[in-house]
Design an enzyme around this catalytic site. Structure first.
Site, mmCIF file in Angstrom:
data_model
loop_
_atom_site.group_PDB
_atom_site.id
_atom_site.type_symbol
_atom_site.label_atom_id
_atom_site.label_comp_id
_atom_site.label_asym_id
_atom_site.label_seq_id
_atom_site.Cartn_x
_atom_site.Cartn_y
_atom_site.Cartn_z
ATOM 1 N N TYR A 111 0.898 -1.050 -0.041
ATOM 2 C CA TYR A 111 0.113 0.017 -0.057
ATOM 3 C C TYR A 111 0.751 1.243 0.041
ATOM 4 C CZ TYR A 111 -4.248 2.571 1.505
ATOM 5 O OH TYR A 111 -5.319 3.533 1.522
ATOM 6 N N ARG A 129 -6.226 10.501 -10.599
ATOM 7 C CA ARG A 129 -5.589 11.011 -9.589
ATOM 8 C C ARG A 129 -5.215 9.957 -8.587
ATOM 9 N NH1 ARG A 129 -5.987 10.035 -5.086
ATOM 10 N NH2 ARG A 129 -7.536 10.746 -3.844
ATOM 11 N N LYS A 169 -5.829 -2.138 -2.613
ATOM 12 C CA LYS A 169 -6.782 -1.695 -1.788
ATOM 13 C C LYS A 169 -7.561 -3.426 -1.389
ATOM 14 C CE LYS A 169 -7.063 2.762 -1.091
ATOM 15 N NZ LYS A 169 -7.317 3.659 -0.207
ATOM 16 N N GLU A 199 -12.267 4.826 -6.546
ATOM 17 C CA GLU A 199 -11.068 5.071 -5.810
ATOM 18 C C GLU A 199 -10.065 5.891 -6.754
ATOM 19 O OE1 GLU A 199 -10.232 3.462 -2.458
ATOM 20 O OE2 GLU A 199 -8.813 5.355 -2.837
ATOM 21 N N ASP A 200 -9.487 7.083 -6.221
ATOM 22 C CA ASP A 200 -8.682 7.867 -6.933
ATOM 23 C C ASP A 200 -8.955 8.370 -8.131
ATOM 24 O OD1 ASP A 200 -7.228 7.363 -4.631
ATOM 25 O OD2 ASP A 200 -5.449 6.530 -5.563
ATOM 26 N N ASP A 227 -14.216 6.326 -1.375
ATOM 27 C CA ASP A 227 -13.188 6.015 -0.381
ATOM 28 C C ASP A 227 -12.532 7.330 -0.236
ATOM 29 O OD1 ASP A 227 -11.931 4.273 1.391
ATOM 30 O OD2 ASP A 227 -10.281 4.246 0.079
ATOM 31 N N ASP A 228 -12.152 8.030 -1.150
ATOM 32 C CA ASP A 228 -11.324 9.151 -0.977
ATOM 33 C C ASP A 228 -11.929 10.535 -0.249
ATOM 34 O OD1 ASP A 228 -8.780 8.296 -2.165
ATOM 35 O OD2 ASP A 228 -10.207 8.206 -3.909
ATOM 36 N N ASN A 281 -0.588 11.618 0.285
ATOM 37 C CA ASN A 281 0.185 10.098 -0.123
ATOM 38 C C ASN A 281 0.755 10.556 -1.336
ATOM 39 O OD1 ASN A 281 -0.656 8.933 2.239
ATOM 40 N ND2 ASN A 281 -2.645 8.409 1.509
HETATM 41 N N1 LIG Z 1 -4.790 9.673 4.263
HETATM 42 C C1 LIG Z 1 -5.741 9.259 3.268
HETATM 43 O O1 LIG Z 1 -6.353 8.368 3.767
HETATM 44 C C2 LIG Z 1 -5.839 10.053 2.103
HETATM 45 C C3 LIG Z 1 -5.314 10.838 1.675
HETATM 46 N N2 LIG Z 1 -5.399 11.314 0.532
HETATM 47 C C4 LIG Z 1 -4.427 12.268 -0.174
HETATM 48 O O2 LIG Z 1 -4.885 13.527 -0.316
HETATM 49 C C5 LIG Z 1 -4.344 14.201 -1.326
HETATM 50 C C6 LIG Z 1 -5.502 14.866 -2.142
HETATM 51 O O3 LIG Z 1 -6.240 13.869 -2.513
HETATM 52 P P1 LIG Z 1 -7.718 14.616 -2.862
HETATM 53 O O4 LIG Z 1 -8.375 15.508 -1.982
HETATM 54 O O5 LIG Z 1 -8.436 13.427 -3.531
HETATM 55 O O6 LIG Z 1 -7.222 15.483 -4.453
HETATM 56 P P2 LIG Z 1 -8.049 16.448 -5.196
HETATM 57 O O7 LIG Z 1 -7.315 16.676 -6.413
HETATM 58 O O8 LIG Z 1 -9.583 16.277 -5.161
HETATM 59 O O9 LIG Z 1 -7.573 17.917 -4.217
HETATM 60 C C7 LIG Z 1 -6.555 18.420 -4.131
HETATM 61 C C8 LIG Z 1 -6.721 19.677 -3.444
HETATM 62 O O10 LIG Z 1 -5.483 20.336 -3.144
HETATM 63 C C9 LIG Z 1 -5.565 21.596 -3.681
HETATM 64 N N3 LIG Z 1 -4.020 22.012 -3.904
HETATM 65 C C10 LIG Z 1 -3.354 21.893 -4.964
HETATM 66 N N4 LIG Z 1 -2.373 22.507 -4.919
HETATM 67 C C11 LIG Z 1 -2.179 23.402 -3.707
HETATM 68 C C12 LIG Z 1 -1.213 24.055 -3.015
HETATM 69 N N5 LIG Z 1 -0.147 24.381 -3.549
HETATM 70 N N6 LIG Z 1 -1.799 24.630 -1.946
HETATM 71 C C13 LIG Z 1 -3.016 24.648 -1.418
HETATM 72 N N7 LIG Z 1 -3.848 23.595 -2.232
HETATM 73 C C14 LIG Z 1 -3.451 23.106 -3.103
HETATM 74 C C15 LIG Z 1 -6.259 21.628 -4.980
HETATM 75 O O11 LIG Z 1 -6.763 23.024 -5.459
HETATM 76 P P3 LIG Z 1 -7.621 23.532 -6.374
HETATM 77 O O12 LIG Z 1 -9.037 22.825 -6.181
HETATM 78 O O13 LIG Z 1 -7.437 24.895 -6.710
HETATM 79 O O14 LIG Z 1 -7.067 22.549 -7.767
HETATM 80 C C16 LIG Z 1 -7.639 20.867 -4.407
HETATM 81 O O15 LIG Z 1 -8.554 21.529 -3.677
HETATM 82 C C17 LIG Z 1 -3.472 13.168 -2.193
HETATM 83 O O16 LIG Z 1 -2.352 13.089 -1.691
HETATM 84 C C18 LIG Z 1 -4.120 11.916 -1.623
HETATM 85 O O17 LIG Z 1 -3.033 10.975 -1.638
HETATM 86 C C19 LIG Z 1 -6.631 11.063 -0.274
HETATM 87 C C20 LIG Z 1 -7.559 10.276 0.256
HETATM 88 C C21 LIG Z 1 -7.192 9.663 1.291
HETATM 89 C C1 LIG Z 2 -5.293 6.573 1.071
HETATM 90 C C2 LIG Z 2 -6.032 6.899 -0.511
HETATM 91 O O1 LIG Z 2 -7.135 6.688 -0.499
HETATM 92 C C3 LIG Z 2 -5.372 8.081 -1.261
HETATM 93 O O2 LIG Z 2 -4.287 8.663 -0.731
HETATM 94 O O3 LIG Z 2 -5.962 8.320 -2.329
HETATM 95 MG MG LIG Z 3 -7.460 7.061 -2.728
#
Ligand SMILES: NC(=O)C1=CN([C@@H]2O[C@H](COP(=O)(O)OP(=O)(O)OC[C@H]3O[C@@H](n4cnc5c(N)ncnc54)[C@H](OP(=O)(O)O)[C@@H]3O)[C@@H](O)[C@H]2O)C=CC1
Ligand SMILES: CC(=O)C(=O)O
Ligand SMILES: [Mg+2]
Length: 592
Positions: free
Chosen positions: A140, A193, A211, A283-284, A306-307, A448
């Site tokens: 993972y 993504r 997963k 997912e993603d 999941d995200d 991540n």
């Molecule tokens: N720990 C866990 O269980 C999980 C972790 N994650 C992680 O979270 C991260 C984001 O995932 P997700 O939300 O799905 O992705 P998205 O693409 O949906 O969201 C990313 C967000 O980050 C913003 N962003 C990009 N660059 C910057 C910056 N320099 N400063 C501030 N904000 C910024 C984007 O802005 P804009 O909207 O303007 O483009 C957007 O709002 C990934 O790395 C993923 O691996 C995700 C799911 C689970």
């Molecule tokens: C953990 C997870 O689902 C992610 O980083 O997208």
């Molecule tokens: Mg994910």
């Protein structure tokens, strides 16, 4: 033979007719139609074979390698095909772990584990279950991220099912090529993504495969019920398109109607193939598809993202666990997110829901405690018109702030949550600022893989003088700071989705409701002992993950019954005991 099969598949009285008679577990009865065909219809004369000899050794589902007993070797024609010694599964696990530990490169460990999965499935899961803390970062995040990036190079054998634009109009046929008929959980990605690594196209397949390995190892869903799927609609990643090793379609991603039509066909086909109660985990996906697909299918399918939802539940549990250390209630905190996408707004929404329930205030009032920064700066009212729908609820009255540091100084949050996928955005200045307003700031760097984390554990503790309560999406080793050892928690949806999936299956849930994630979050929080809480742990140790999943499953199932979404009747008297009884064990079975 192949043309005969195709004919049967195309015949309404053949396989297609049988699709309507799915078994209670979602399987398809009478695969080749021989039971129900009338005299003028064609059937396939097929026989069931007992696997023996080399075939048995090559079948990962049944292979036990050196653990075959003397009797089994006699009865299944294995004599001479194996060295004469017998080795217990425990000893096999030790041997595998010895070999894995010899690999210095985590990617080599990943490849070794994938090869084990292809060779001996039960041994793979036994290894994973017995060494979950050590091996989770391999199968993972973070290593799975690197595996996806290098998927074309490390590719040996296909895992999971590939559905591409070429399959438009025959997605059901593609699903029928999958050898298992009683699928209960699908994890699907379109690769746009992948973690914080962006568009990896078909190479995102590592994520559904990883997963689902966790669904089995952590949640006890049997492997044959798990189906990883990647939908290949092209990629906008130029580097991949120019890479001769890339295995996906070499074209720009399709969008709009063509994209929606393929997803619609997929969603319809999974129900036809596996029944109403197959769980589909998105997912993603990129956020421009993730939110609208969830909104579109949540009311017609057993599905969740999941995200958005899994991450929300795990983050909420972490924040609630930190409350005894910070003092006050959830409503007393001010939250600032860096990243306002799926993970960020998903977490914000579940926190707002919980605050509104606890404080008996409206959801809108609760949302006012939550602020978000995206790539353009703080989300404020003046940006309202240009904001994506899922951000609008968090556009509060405030002057514009161009970045996180300015927003942190202006808002003085007590909880900082990173969901931006941008390494290092929790700078020294940001961390020092949040530490200057709070005795015990909560800092969750959730992005991540590790290379995308908003800060490292070392940075979080150092720049808050050891006062920060920290957890991250990918694991960090314990940190020494001024003679004290800090053990960061791992705030990852892996704590949640296996239990949610198990809860859906054991209750026969027909829909996933947000309250089921709230129940999962509460269940996760309750597992922490007082001692663990006193030590500042936000999440229970991963060693106990199967117990954690069973507890989450029981709570999710109970909620499904309360909401009238469960179909497994009567409700088992003891849902926890029932959850345990349904969990797959990787111990070898004896063969007659
Ligand atoms: N720990 C866990 O269980 C999980 C972790 N994650 C992680 O979270 C991260 C984001 O995932 P997700 O939300 O799905 O992705 P998205 O693409 O949906 O969201 C990313 C967000 O980050 C913003 N962003 C990009 N660059 C910057 C910056 N320099 N400063 C501030 N904000 C910024 C984007 O802005 P804009 O909207 O303007 O483009 C957007 O709002 C990934 O790395 C993923 O691996 C995700 C799911 C689970
Ligand atoms: C953990 C997870 O689902 C992610 O980083 O997208
Ligand atoms: Mg994910």
């Amino acid at each position: 033979m192949e043309s005969q099969l195709n004919e049967i598949r195309a015949t309404p009285q053949g396989l297609d007719k049988e699709d309507s008679s799915a078994t209670p577990h979602g399987g398809i009865k009478d695969r080749y139609g021989e039971d129900t065909a009338s005299e003028n219809q064609m059937v396939t004369p097929w026989v069931r074979m007992v696997a023996s000899g080399v075939e048995l050794l090559r079948d990962p589902r049944f292979n036990k390698g050196l653990a075959f007993t003397e009797d089994e070797r006699d009865h299944h024609y294995l004599r001479g095909l194996l060295p004469p010694v017998h080795m217990s599964q425990e000893l096999q696990v030790q041997r595998i772990m010895h070999n894995i530990r010899q690999c210095e490169d985590p990617l080599d460990k990943y490849v070794a584990l994938m090869e084990l999965q292809e060779r001996n499935e039960r041994l793979f899961y036994k290894v994973l279950v017995d060494h979950v803390t050590e091996l989770l970062p391999v199968v993972y995040t973070p290593t799975v991220g690197e595996a996806c990036q290098k998927y074309g190079i490390i590719f040996r054998r296909p895992h999971g099912l590939y559905i591409s634009l070429k399959d438009r109009g025959r997605v059901l046929d593609v699903l029928k090529n999958w050898p298992e008929t009683s699928v209960q959980v699908i994890v699907v990605t379109d690769g746009e993504r992948i973690l914080g690594l962006g568009d990896l196209g078909l190479q995102g397949m590592g994520i559904p495969v990883g997963k689902l390995a966790l669904y089995t190892a952590l949640g006890g869903i049997r492997p044959s019920a798990c189906l990883p799927i990647t939908i290949d609609v092209g990629t906008n990643n130029e580097e991949l398109m120019n890479d001769p090793m890339y295995l996906g379609l070499r074209q720009k991603r399709v969008t709009g109607q063509a994209y929606d039509d393929l997803i619609e066909e997929f969603m319809t086909s999974v129900k036809q193939a596996y029944g109403e109660k197959v769980l589909v985990q998105f997912e993603d996906f990129a956020n421009h598809n993730a939110f609208r697909l969830l909104a579109k299918y949540a009311s017609t399918h057993l599905t969740f993202n999941d995200d958005i939802q899994g991450t929300a539940a795990v983050a909420l549990a972490g924040v609630v666990a930190a409350l005894p250390l910070t003092g006050g209630t959830l409503a007393d905190h001010k939250f600032l997110f860096n990243g306002a996408g799926e993970a960020g707004t998903g977490i914000a929404e579940i926190i707002a829901l919980e605050v509104s329930k606890q404080g008996k205030i409206t959801l809108d009032e609760a949302r006012k405690k939550i602020w978000m920064v995206d790539s353009k700066g703080l989300i404020v009212k003046s940006r309202f018109e240009s904001l994506a729908q899922f951000k609008k609820d968090y556009a509060h009255e405030h002057k514009e702030c161009k970045d996180l540091l300015e927003a942190t100084k202006a808002l003085k949050p007590s909880v900082l949550i990173g969901t931006s996928g941008q390494r290092g955005t929790f700078t020294k200045e940001v961390l020092e600022a949040v530490a200057s307003f709070n005795k015990r700031p909560i800092i969750l760097a959730l992005s991540n893989p590790t290379s995308k984390s908003e800060c490292t554990a070392q940075e979080a503790y150092t720049h808050t003088e050891g006062r920060g309560i920290f957890a991250s999406g990918s694991p960090f080793d314990p940190v020494e700071y001024k003679g004290k050892t800090f053990t960061p928690g791992q705030s990852n949806n892996a704590y949640i989705f296996p239990g949610v999936g198990l809860g859906c299956i054991i209750s026969g849930a027909i829909r996933v409701h947000d309250d089921m994630f709230l129940a999962a979050s509460v269940a996760l929080g309750k597992i922490l002992t007082k001692e663990q809480l006193d030590q500042g742990m936000l999440y229970p140790p991963l060693e106990n993950i199967r117990d954690i999943s069973a507890h989450i499953a029981a709570s999710v199932a109970e909620k499904a019954y309360t909401l009238g979404l469960a179909t497994r009747l009567p409700q088992p008297a003891d849902l926890l005991e029932y959850a345990y009884s349904c969990m797959y064990s990787p111990a070898y079975r004896s063969y007659r």
